[in-house]
Scaffold this motif. Sequence first.
Motif, short mmCIF file in Angstrom:
data_model
loop_
_atom_site.label_atom_id
_atom_site.label_comp_id
_atom_site.label_asym_id
_atom_site.label_seq_id
_atom_site.Cartn_x
_atom_site.Cartn_y
_atom_site.Cartn_z
N SER A 84 31.43 -0.88 -16.10
CA SER A 84 32.03 0.26 -15.42
C SER A 84 33.55 0.17 -15.54
N CYS A 85 34.23 1.30 -15.33
CA CYS A 85 35.69 1.29 -15.36
C CYS A 85 36.23 0.52 -14.14
N PRO A 86 37.44 -0.01 -14.26
CA PRO A 86 38.01 -0.83 -13.17
C PRO A 86 38.09 -0.05 -11.86
N ALA A 100 34.13 -0.74 -8.06
CA ALA A 100 33.55 -1.27 -9.29
C ALA A 100 32.07 -0.93 -9.35
N SER A 101 31.55 -0.81 -10.57
CA SER A 101 30.13 -0.55 -10.82
C SER A 101 29.65 0.82 -10.34
N THR A 102 30.58 1.78 -10.24
CA THR A 102 30.17 3.13 -9.86
C THR A 102 30.48 4.15 -10.95
N THR A 103 31.05 3.71 -12.05
CA THR A 103 31.30 4.60 -13.18
C THR A 103 30.82 3.92 -14.45
N TRP A 140 40.00 3.79 -17.95
CA TRP A 140 40.23 5.18 -17.56
C TRP A 140 41.08 5.89 -18.60
N ALA A 141 40.84 7.19 -18.81
CA ALA A 141 41.58 7.96 -19.81
C ALA A 141 43.00 8.27 -19.35
#
Length: 357
Positions: A84-86, A100-103, A140-141
């Motif tokens: 997942s992302c930070p 954490a661990s939601t994306t 993240w972008a």
Amino acid sequence: MARMQISMISGCTDDYNRQIRSTWAEMMQIHLALNTIEMWHLDYKIRMTQEQDAIDYYMHQKVVMQTEVTSDTDKFKEVYKSRSCPAFSMPDLLGGGCDASTTYPGQTVPMQCSDPKKSLVLLSTGDVISEVVCQGDSSWAVIVDDLACVYKCIDAFDDQEYEIGERKKLSAAPVGFYFADRYGNAVTESTCLAPIPPLVSAKIIELVSASQSSTALTGTANNAIDGNTAGDFSLNSCTQTDAATTSWWMANFVMKSAVSKVIIHNRKDCCFERINGAKVYVDDLYCGEVVYEAGKTVYKVECGGIIGESVKVVQEFLPLALCEVQVQIQLKSSISWVLPARHGFCIRRFEGHECVK
């Protein structure tokens, strides 16, 4: 996944996080159920056959499948736990940020300020943001430190709210007067703008998708963004083009950014003076050029906050060699915003505090 994506409307709130975990659990159950069906099918074949060779083969297939299921399940859990992302925290957002661990890579997360009178913007550009993408490399972008919730514009005449970037048609001025901007120019409409706060820090942005006009020997374009500033061409960490009327090298930013300066690391083993006169651009906007100095290997070209999505270095009549290119961008702080509205005002000329003909 589609169902989960459609219903995400307010960022990483508690409801959203529960939905993410629930969807991951459903996907895991589907994965295990499909494998269970395949195992039942093999058991059926074993019961129905009379040939020992076939039974041995099906038994072997079950062992292989059990090994693969265990491996796939472990990988599945690894993606959920670590890809997942930070996590980031932002109190002004609904949900306060993302844990954490939601994306997951490729996921688009809608973002919304908890205060309906505020809009979410990128501080470096003033662009309004409504969603943030978790990229394939689990980053993240956008730079999350560059996000801030800022107040929308409030019209001084009717107290109506306007989104940042929204235009307002000005009402008719009294006879003999006109609306003007702060520079004295006559205007008929006004745009709600997010003001740029003071510069507080700088960051080196990641560069991707490097390319160049030609490649000589082992001097590929990606050598200038590999993180190695050694400066020795034999170490395969410098670019090199063929000699041409115009030689160029360029790379893209991971996001649109306000560029403070471009840092060029020159070769240290030979041909030092070839860098002289190399011109630097952000998109198609000129920043400046390199002026060679004997003994100097690092050159910084100021760009003054030009906003763009790529950097380009151009050299004329000489091969272009770059041992590393770094782009430093401006990051802003979200402290004390001034009134963002820039509305025209009724003016002919001023005498004291009165607006008169």
